[in-house]
Write an enzyme that holds these catalytic residues in place. Sequence first.
Site, short mmCIF file in Angstrom:
data_model
loop_
_atom_site.label_atom_id
_atom_site.label_comp_id
_atom_site.label_asym_id
_atom_site.label_seq_id
_atom_site.Cartn_x
_atom_site.Cartn_y
_atom_site.Cartn_z
CD GLU A 106 -2.98 -0.83 2.18
OE1 GLU A 106 -3.87 -1.34 2.05
OE2 GLU A 106 -2.23 -0.69 3.69
CB CYS A 126 7.34 -5.61 7.82
SG CYS A 126 8.69 -5.00 8.53
CB CYS A 133 3.62 -2.44 13.58
SG CYS A 133 4.08 -2.06 11.54
N GLY A 186 7.16 -2.28 4.96
CA GLY A 186 8.21 -2.44 5.16
C GLY A 186 9.86 -2.11 5.81
CB SER A 220 11.05 5.06 8.43
OG SER A 220 10.47 4.07 7.69
CB SER A 243 10.85 3.72 13.92
OG SER A 243 10.34 3.61 13.00
CG HIS A 245 8.69 2.65 18.40
ND1 HIS A 245 7.85 3.88 17.87
CD2 HIS A 245 8.52 2.29 17.53
CE1 HIS A 245 7.84 3.64 17.30
NE2 HIS A 245 7.90 2.75 16.68
CG ASN A 322 -2.01 5.46 13.69
OD1 ASN A 322 -3.46 6.19 14.87
ND2 ASN A 322 -1.35 6.11 13.73
CB CYS A 365 2.23 5.63 11.81
SG CYS A 365 3.81 5.13 12.22
#
Length: 372
Positions: A106, A126, A133, A186, A220, A243, A245, A322, A365
């Site tokens: 996408e 990924c 995720c 990915g 990223s 990333s 986190h 999200n 995200c």
Amino acid sequence: MKQQLVFEAPRRAMPPQHLADLDETARAAAVTELGLPAFRAKQLANQYYGRLIADPQQMTDLPAAVRDQVAEKLFPTLINPVREIQCDAGETRKTLWRAIDGSTFESVLMRYPQRNTVCISSQAGCGMACPFCATGQGGLQRNLTTAEILEQVRAASSTMRAEHFGRTAGTAGGGRLSNIVFMGMGEPLANYNRVLGAVRRIIAAPPNGFGISARSVTVSTVGLAPAIRKLADERLGVTLALSLHAPDDELRDTLVPVNNRWKVSEVLDAARYYADTTGRRVSIEYALIRDVNDQPWRADLLGKKLHGALGPLAHVNVIPLNPTPGSEWDASPKPAEREFVKRVRERGVSCTVRDTRGREIAAACGQLAAEG
């Protein structure tokens, strides 16, 4: 089932070669091999990168007698849109693409008052297995080719040019794609060579590329430390988004499984090398999860570590988590979010909350899953 960390993409038959896979030298060789004059290579590249045309039948400066041959050898249809859905009053559009082999991925086009951004995928799926995720939980199908990556950019650019979305001519948003973020499906640095080829063509001026400023391109990564250093040495000047986190290894080992290979200190050292080598500030991505990584002490530790490692060359993007199907986690409440941001700033580190787009259509995200 818990996904396993995967660095090497499964071996699958790759798509046919496309003009966008080729650099300037290879384009000239390919055109000569077709029995065409060398100057046709520049014409074809200008049509693709400058005029955003990928169908030789529409290339009026190309003799009609050779268009079918050029289409077959240099412009195969690599990806087709399966579905497009919109939200944010039409300002956000997610496209599900299907490749020749059936792989799906996408991209998301987002229009803002002063810029137009496309979020593109570098892999189908990924292999980084981050549990919060949707993409990571779906596993890795394969790497995308340079041309498959660039076709997402060309499609978004063509859409912007054709529609203009009713914006006033001359504004920064206008009818032109201005920003590219490798934040779709990915891990870009796990598909290093093809992503690098795509970046080079994105930032090169026509006829060798789309001519988008390197400062407007973001790559990223979850923290492949050696690849971060390698990208720094390319000196392309693109923005690096890390990333992170979590600021501590204990939690990050779970949230970002690649941390079991390269710890927080190693990743921040690599980020510092990137900042020092390129002179660019590094974006630190931090998905804020209720009662998981939003504690005040973690905000303090994050600020302390980033100030020590990067100083003014770090900017934290706090991302309200999200929702994803089946997830046990949700976003932190607003008071906790505000406190987290305040505490990071108190440590001398720039920190803001990201303007999240596309949540209603699973385009934000961590939500991309290529479900068709």
